[in-house]
Design a protein around this motif. Structure first.
Motif: not given
Length: 294
Positions: A191-196
């Motif tokens: 989830q942390s990587l989804e918008n990065m």
């Protein structure tokens, strides 16, 4: 003979040791009993703890591993895990992942040479993802002297390596701690990587194959590695040559996604040719045997 070649030529170590059990010495028999009855205990505990559990001396544990032609306990435990993968392990037996300490010890000089060779690739990177593998930890040591970058990692071992490097912005995603791997895992990482978005992700791998791609021992790690790849413009893989003959388990990336593989000069010629034919760039590290931990 490498750890992988030893494992492939012998099948399951547990099966072989069980067959040998009647002819083993008293001390070796006690160690074999611990291994056969509690392989997780053998994989995860220190030599001192294994010796105490078996009621033998610590040198006896090392000699037991050398009896099966391994250099020591770390090599033996890596081969044990890989042999269970290769035989498609008994479904009733939980999968046993080697610890990060064992991984870091095995083929250390080759891994250090690969890490050193890979440093030339960071010039165009302003933001990086580093996984938690042992080769990546050696790579992170070289980043201590690099100019400032944004670095995201799931590896607590990487955080320790980069501790105090104030020129970098170092980021940890959320997640659950995998203590043996010294890493974070779980849906929170994904989830942390989804918008990065990052310039490059630097991966190690437990197995790499021109047909199957990259794979790892741990299923959760495979999911988060796939998320790391999706969040990155470029994918670089740092692996010593033994990983090209390792059995695969949880696939997380195809060869077509890889920009560059950094490995050592012992890469099999047929695999090198296949990778180049598929458009993968290769950097070959020249391991001289002079690498050491400072």
């Amino acid at each position: 003979m490498s750890t992988v070649d030893q494992m492939q030529s012998r099948g399951s170590l547990i099966e072989r040791i069980a067959a040998d059990r009647p002819s083993l010495s008293k001390a070796f028999g006690r160690i074999a009993d611990v291994l056969i009855s509690a392989p997780a205990e053998f994989m995860g505990r220190s030599i001192q703890e294994i010796a105490a559990s078996a009621g033998v001396s610590e040198p006896s544990v090392v000699r037991f591993c050398r009896h099966y032609d391994f250099d020591g306990v770390p090599d033996f435990r890596i081969a044990l895990a890989m042999s269970l993968v290769a035989e498609n392990a008994n479904p009733s037996r939980p999968f046993l992942e080697p610890t990060i300490a064992d991984k870091a010890f095995v083929n250390r000089a080759m891994k250090m040479a690969v890490a050193r060779e890979a440093v030339q690739l960071i010039d165009s990177d302003r933001s990086l993802i580093l996984d938690s593998g042992s080769t990546i930890q050696y790579f992170a040591q070289h980043l201590r002297a690099a100019s400032g970058r944004t670095i995201l990692t799931t590896g607590l071992n990487i955080i320790e390596t980069l501790w105090g490097c104030r020129q970098h912005t170092v980021m940890l995603p959320g997640g659950t701690v995998r203590f043996d791997a010294r890493a974070l895992t779980g849906r929170m990482v994904e989830q942390s990587l989804e918008n990065m978005r990052f310039d490059t992700v630097y991966f190690g791998a437990d197995s790499i194959d021109p047909e199957h791609g990259l794979s790892t021992f741990n299923e959760d790690e495979a999911h988060q590695n796939a998320a790391m790849a999706n969040a990155s413009r470029r994918l670089v893989v740092l692996v010593d040559s033994t990983k090209f003959r390792a059995p695969s388990l949880h696939r997380f990336c195809g060869i077509e996604r890889i920009d560059t593989i950094v490995t050592d000069r012992n890469i099999p010629a047929d695999i090198e040719s296949s990778l180049r034919d598929r458009g993968v760039k290769l950097l070959i590290a020249d391991h001289t045997g002079e690498d050491s931990i400072k």
